[in-house]
Motif scaffolding. Structure first.
Motif, PDB file in Angstrom:
ATOM      1  N   GLY A 132       0.808  -1.209   0.000  1.00  0.00           N
ATOM      2  CA  GLY A 132       0.000   0.000   0.000  1.00  0.00           C
ATOM      3  C   GLY A 132       0.843   1.262   0.000  1.00  0.00           C
ATOM      4  N   ILE A 133       0.161   2.396   0.022  1.00  0.00           N
ATOM      5  CA  ILE A 133       0.816   3.704   0.072  1.00  0.00           C
ATOM      6  C   ILE A 133       1.141   4.023   1.529  1.00  0.00           C
ATOM      7  CG2 ILE A 133       0.565   6.164  -0.385  1.00  0.00           C
ATOM      8  CD1 ILE A 133      -1.301   5.451  -2.677  1.00  0.00           C
ATOM      9  N   ILE A 134       2.407   4.273   1.798  1.00  0.00           N
ATOM     10  CA  ILE A 134       2.888   4.481   3.165  1.00  0.00           C
ATOM     11  C   ILE A 134       3.173   5.972   3.385  1.00  0.00           C
ATOM     12  CG2 ILE A 134       4.632   3.845   4.868  1.00  0.00           C
ATOM     13  CD1 ILE A 134       2.861   1.532   3.908  1.00  0.00           C
ATOM     14  N   VAL A 135       2.789   6.480   4.537  1.00  0.00           N
ATOM     15  CA  VAL A 135       3.087   7.868   4.913  1.00  0.00           C
ATOM     16  C   VAL A 135       4.523   7.934   5.422  1.00  0.00           C
ATOM     17  CG1 VAL A 135       2.492   9.784   6.429  1.00  0.00           C
ATOM     18  CG2 VAL A 135       0.686   8.339   5.476  1.00  0.00           C
ATOM     19  N   ALA A 136       5.342   8.706   4.764  1.00  0.00           N
ATOM     20  CA  ALA A 136       6.762   8.764   5.119  1.00  0.00           C
ATOM     21  C   ALA A 136       6.979   9.296   6.529  1.00  0.00           C
ATOM     22  CB  ALA A 136       7.515   9.632   4.109  1.00  0.00           C
TER      23      ALA A 136
END
Length: 619
Positions: A132-136
């Motif tokens: 998935g899209i991960i928050v840095a």
């Protein structure tokens, strides 16, 4: 083939006997005619002549059948004598060829024709949960083990050529990427065993995102420089291997491999079906006659006791172990283990233990029907080896001839990649592929955690899609806190977007070594067209994998854009692999379109037309 003269002398003798019998019959008939000629009518004489002719024909056919049986018996005796002569060609060879557990008979010649397409439900392809899209700002670090397998691409190629699409989420995108070679520089002398290349450009999948490519290239080594090899071929000869795209193709593929070997190499062959047995025990690599004969005598029959075969293969690998050389079991099968130890965890434990003792495992997959892709991939990953799927003689040549050094020689073990994203610049990121190679952050520094291996000349590619903090359209809400509470200043550099770290172990080492590379924001190019051909082609390959996996992270990407991207990045394609990929893209696009079928509705078949308002939908 020339046969003994006794065959033809016997046939001539039979012809003489037939002629004598025929003459006696005719003389007898003639004598009867002389005695009663006056009493017989012309019609009776004609009937007698017809009867004589029929009896003559029957005698001729009987004699011919007998002659053929005798001739065939003589030919079989001659061929058996020839086979016996081959088996006893030297005292040294007699020690190599052991009694086979498989039946010793010739297999049908491989003619390149595959059986008809099989139902995908009978094959076993593990589904992957997409990254998935991960928050840095929340999870700035991404860690994974590298992978050099290629099986997912070649199984896909076969499916598309058979006119069917893979099931959703069953493609391993990293194996598609790593099927292709890229123009990464070779490592310098006395440096790490592989070079590291990075490239940053706008993403083709989403308008407001960037694409980061990380590439590794292992040093190259010719077969002459590899040193001695101890190879054990573990071959599936069960009944499921009978079709032309399995055992016959396997035999030809391994003949290609053995042609690259020399006198210092040792080859053993273990076969398994309902039980396992030794066919060849430590033959010299340059004894082509013995190796070819042993391969040619195999045939497919019985159930599949693969676990017993693996144990026997490792015993032979230990028997002929070469200190400082290559020690490897090469498993060739359709992956259908249905007898004995079939538990995947038990099999993985077995190959993991042998890996620690210096014996690697490479898996070669063949055919479809009951193909177990997941088993083949997992065994190779845990056995310090590569998983390749052989769907043609060209693929066999690629893996076992062109890339033989990469297939046999491991130059770096336990290779791990860790990427730290700078939250001041990068808001979100997504690793494309490597779903089943993910590692915990702390695993990066733990040398006891299993990772991936790089072979001589291997290239490894990974792609991250990322979005800058000022891009807008974030998939997640911005974080409230991103500053140092003591100074009130940002904690992060405005120059670096990523800090890349790699760990690896040399083949004989127990401790890892660290490499690190900062990636600066000013390394990026302004447009995708300015990126290298290799970058765009890797993006196209990953794009096809994501489309076929039905990824929901592609918002501005479809088959038309994929086709254009592929054609723009073919570069110098001397082997034709990129052009073949381009054709597969077109085939996949067509098949995807054909899955849009009309909704079936009941209607009066009289004079009422098919409802025009029906809309296509996905099956």
């Amino acid at each position: 083939m020339r046969y003994p003269s006794s065959v033809f002398r016997h046939k001539a003798h039979l012809s003489f006997v037939v002629s004598g019998l025929t003459l006696a019959i005719l003389l007898g008939l003639s004598g009867c005619s002389d005695k009663a000629a006056e009493q017989q009518t012309p019609a009776e004489l004609a009937a007698q002549a017809k009867l004589a002719a029929e009896q003559q024909a029957e005698l001729n056919e009987s004699a011919e059948r007998q002659a053929n049986r005798q001739r065939d018996a003589a030919i079989i005796m001659h061929e058996q004598a020839s086979s016996a002569k081959l088996r006893t060609m030297s005292a040294e060879s007699r020690a190599y060829i052991a009694q086979s557990a498989a039946s010793i008979s010739a297999v049908p010649a491989f003619n390149g024709d595959w059986p008809s397409a099989v139902s995908p439900e009978r094959n076993r392809f593990e589904k992957q949960v997409q990254n998935g899209i991960i928050v840095a700002g929340e999870i700035p670090v991404s860690t994974f083990a590298i992978d050099v397998d290629t099986g997912s691409y070649t199984t896909l190629r076969r499916m598309l050529k058979e006119g069917r699409l893979p099931q959703k989420d069953t493609l391993r995108v990293e194996e598609m990427l790593n099927y292709f070679s890229y123009d990464y520089p070779l490592p310098g002398k006395n440096e790490a065993p592989f070079s590291v290349t990075t490239e940053l450009a706008p993403s083709p999948y989403n308008d407001d995102m960037m694409l980061l490519r990380i590439g590794l290239k292992g040093y190259e080594q010719s077969k002459a420089e590899l040193g001695a090899s101890n190879l054990v071929f573990l071959l599936d000869v069960s009944g499921s291997m009978a079709s032309p795209d399995k055992l016959p193709l396997l035999q030809t593929a391994l003949k290609m491999l053995t042609q690259q070997l020399d006198a210092q190499d040792k080859v053993s062959i273990v076969v398994y079906a309902g039980a396992a047995g030794v066919v060849l025990d430590g033959a010299a690599g340059n004894d082509t006659q013995t190796l070819n004969y042993a391969l040619e005598q195999l045939s497919a029959d019985g159930s599949t006791n693969g676990a017993q075969g693996i144990q026997l293969a490792y015993q032979l690998a230990q028997k002929h172990f070469v200190e400082g050389g290559i020690n490897r079991v090469i498993l060739a099968t359709d992956g259908d283990f249905n007898v004995g130890t079939t538990n995947l965890d038990e099999l993985i434990d077995l190959v993991s233990i042998q890996k620690q003792q210096g014996i690697g495992l490479t898996t070669l997959g063949f055919g479809m029907g009951d193909y177990n892709d997941h088993l083949m991939e997992q065994l190779a990953d845990k056995g310090n080896g590569q998983y390749a799927y052989i769907d043609s003689l060209n693929e066999a040549r690629k893996v076992l001839v062109e890339q033989l050094s990469a297939t046999l020689l491991t130059i770096a073990n336990e290779v791990k990649v860790q990427v730290e994203f700078n939250p001041a610049l990068v808001a979100e990121y997504r690793l494309i592929g490597y779903e089943n190679r993910a590692l915990a952050r702390e695993d990066f520094n733990n040398d006891k955690v299993d990772a991936g291996e790089i072979g001589a000349g291997h290239t490894v590619t990974a792609l991250y899609e990322l979005r800058y903090v000022d891009a807008g359209n974030l998939a997640n809400d911005k974080l409230r806190y991103g500053y140092n509470p003591k100074t009130g200043n940002e904690k992060y550099s405005r120059d670096e977007i990523v800090f890349l770290k790699l760990r690896y172990q040399l083949p004989d080492a127990t401790q890892s070594q660290l490499l690190s590379y900062p990636i600066r924001a000013d390394q990026r190019v302004k447009s995708l067209a300015q990126a290298s051909d290799d970058f765009r082609f890797a993006a196209a390959v990953a794009g096809l994998g994501q489309l076929l996996n039905q990824s929901h992270y592609l918002h501005q990407f479809d088959y038309n854009k994929l086709s254009a991207l592929t054609r723009s990045a073919l570069g110098e394609d001397t082997s034709g692999y990129r052009h073949e990929f381009m054709q597969l893209v077109d085939t996949a696009a067509t098949l995807a379109q054909t899955q849009l079928v009309p909704i079936k509705k009941s209607f009066d078949a009289g004079d009422k037309p098919f409802p025009s308002e029906d809309k296509p939908h996905q099956q």
